[in-house]
Design an enzyme around this catalytic site. Structure first.
Site, PDB file in Angstrom:
ATOM      1  N   GLU A  49       0.872  -1.193  -0.139  1.00 55.29           N
ATOM      2  CA  GLU A  49      -0.017  -0.064  -0.156  1.00 55.29           C
ATOM      3  C   GLU A  49       0.949   1.268  -0.146  1.00 55.29           C
ATOM      4  OE1 GLU A  49      -0.202  -2.519   1.947  1.00 55.29           O
ATOM      5  OE2 GLU A  49      -2.136  -2.644   3.215  1.00 55.29           O
ATOM      6  N   CYS A  52      -2.388  -3.563   7.245  1.00 51.23           N
ATOM      7  CA  CYS A  52      -1.763  -3.412   8.768  1.00 51.23           C
ATOM      8  C   CYS A  52      -2.413  -2.050   9.614  1.00 51.23           C
ATOM      9  CB  CYS A  52      -0.263  -3.496   9.014  1.00 51.23           C
ATOM     10  SG  CYS A  52       0.670  -2.087   8.462  1.00 51.23           S
TER      11      CYS A  52
END
Lengths: 162, 387
Positions: A52, A86
């Site tokens: 990401e 995360c």
């Protein structure tokens, strides 16, 4: 939707071949891919280089080069990522105020939803959907964790067999 | 006449984190370096909050000779695993069961008669008592608990140290305060360099932050980073610092303007300034020379037994070289946000120190405490209390 996740899975496999944690990610706007990447933590020696984050940097670069306001650009981004972002990435995607996040399998070790729902700290926050091609995503992770982390120092590598 | 006048009040510096009165950076630095107050660990609520209680039925036994037999029967018929930290008996009172066990049963006498018939005549009377639901973690909690009920307790040396007000030695407090001073001097340097007036509100309003990464074994500043988020929304100082550390390990991704090889990505003039100002510290980390000579007395880097596992055994380092931020201490002006705090977890930092709370999105004290989430694969210690 599935096609974007399939592409993210290809990127995750690529990460696996490069001995990285197999997570892949694509950013789309109006169903067109605008950024794609995969984990590069081991190669860069930087533990924050998740798929990401790499996509975010590539969008920021694109915006800078073309004089686009990144804030409004991110507002239209839909993120497809093979593993639940995360806590760090979830926060990053909230800071940038992306429109939506779709993930494959859950991340019960440090997921930004499963372990700590990061969205509650941000207003507005993104839409979140999970469980798209979760089995494929999980299979790749399992394959990786059978091996050892090539970057871990000798004394820390695989102390306990798990 | 003058005798009746109240003594002139000293202007009081308000250190309450939500109400900073120190409006210049020099006042801040002065305050940080002149104080000898110990730093405060930010720990799990479990260690500091009052204990939770659960309501139980207690039976007062008629004849003391029945006590041991009664306990054996009760442990067999109504085992209370979740309350195993409590002794079943206190003088002539015996814990029977939590009051919620009764459901539709009309009284505890009925419950005893239906579950342990053999004990139906053992008790004189019954009462309800609030007992602690969980075992006490620290002595202070234990002392509260034992006023109410007898309880098993094994003091954990590390926990006791965490809740005490003297975690660090006087020597270490000085060094930690000095490293925090470095962070403030960097903020000041950039303010002067960029020609902007330094405003403490910029720190409080999450615009400016500084991160200093230290190898405590050598009192060495491994890297520093100044916030760049005005230009790149992800380049908070902690994220930049982690990337700078990667650069010392032949990695890194973000290109930075100047690089003199000593502190990758950091302005040469600033490095020079820091070397002059903080000659007691080693500044910079040469890629090929990371295991350089030891500088002065080193800080006590090993946590107490039972604390977070120590990753900084020098022997390991000699053998392996640095790995991410393993064993490193991180000093920041303001509590890191959720993204940065988790990045520091990923980086395996050993300790994080910060000066101001980040009430909007600080993840080590304000909105969350990542260091206390057990499912995460790494846990660092967090300290504040510089002002």
């Amino acid at each position: 939707m599935v096609e974007f996740m399939k592409r993210a899975l290809e990127l995750a496999s690529e990460a696996l071949s490069a001995q990285e944690v197999p997570v892949g990610c694509v950013f789309t706007i109006n169903d067109t891919i605008v950024a794609e990447s995969r984990n590069s933590v081991n190669h860069t020696r930087n533990p924050t280089r998740h798929a990401e984050m790499n996509c975010i940097d590539s969008v920021l670069e694109h915006c800078k080069k073309n004089g686009i306001d990144h804030a409004s650009y991110f507002r239209n981004v839909v993120v497809y990522v093979t593993v639940e972002p995360c806590i760090m990435c979830a926060a990053a995607l909230n800071i940038l105020n992306v429109n939506e996040v779709v993930y494959g399998c859950a991340n019960d070790r440090f997921g930004g939803y499963t372990v700590l729902d990061v969205r509650k700290f941000y207003e507005p926050n993104y839409l979140l959907t999970g469980n798209l091609c979760a089995d494929e995503a999980m299979a790749l992770l399992k394959q990786f964790y059978k091996g050892a982390n090539p970057n871990a120092p000798e004394t820390k590598a695989k102390k306990k067999p798990s | 006449m003058s005798d009746t006048e109240p003594p002139e009040k000293k202007p009081k510096i308000i250190c309450n984190l939500s109400n900073i009165y120190l409006d210049t950076i020099d006042q801040c630095i002065e305050s940080i370096s002149s104080s000898e107050r110990n730093l405060q660990p930010i720990i799990s609520d479990e260690l500091t909050q009052p204990l939770e209680f659960i309501n139980v039925f207690v039976g007062h036994i008629k004849n003391v000779k029945d006590i041991s037999r009664t306990i054996l029967i009760l442990n067999d018929k109504i085992p209370l695993k979740e309350l195993s930290h409590l002794k079943r008996v206190r003088r002539q009172d015996i814990i029977l069961c939590p009051t919620k066990f009764l459901d539709n049963m009309s009284s505890i006498q009925d419950y005893i008669e239906s579950h342990v018939t053999e004990l139906r005549d053992v008790f004189d009377y019954f009462k309800e008592v609030n007992v602690p639901l969980l075992p006490p973690k620290v002595m202070k909690q234990y002392n509260e608990v034992r006023k109410i009920w007898s309880c098993n307790f094994h003091p954990n040396h590390y926990f006791e140290k965490l809740v005490s007000n003297h975690f660090f030695s006087v020597y270490d407090v000085k060094i930690h305060r000095k490293f925090m001073e470095v962070a403030f001097e960097i903020a000041k340097w950039y303010a002067i360099h960029d020609g902007v007036a330094f405003d403490i509100n910029n720190i409080l309003l999450t615009i400016v932050n500084v991160t200093v990464v230290v190898d405590p074994n050598f009192n060495r500043i491994v890297t520093i980073a100044y916030d760049y988020r005005h230009d790149h929304p992800m380049q908070h100082s902690a994220m930049l610092a982690i990337d700078n550390v990667a650069k010392t390990q032949n990695g890194g991704v973000w290109s930075t303007e100047s690089n003199d090889g000593l502190l990758p990505g950091i302005d040469k003039e600033l490095v020079h300034f820091l070397k002059q100002k903080f000659s007691q510290f080693i500044i910079g980390l040469k890629k090929t020379n990371w295991s350089g000579a030891k500088g002065g007395q080193k800080m006590d880097t090993d946590g107490e037994k039972g604390g977070p596992k120590s990753d900084s055994h020098e022997e390991n380092k000699e053998k392996d070289g640095p790995y991410l931020c393993t064993g490193y201490y991180v000093y920041m002006l303001r509590e890191p946000c959720v993204m940065c705090a988790m990045a520091l977890v990923h980086a395996r930092a050993k300790r994080v120190f910060f000066c101001f709370n980040n009430s909007v999105c600080g993840a080590l004290n304000s909105v969350a405490k990542l260091q206390t989430i057990s499912s995460l694969n790494h846990h660092f210690e967090v300290f504040t209390g510089f002002l």
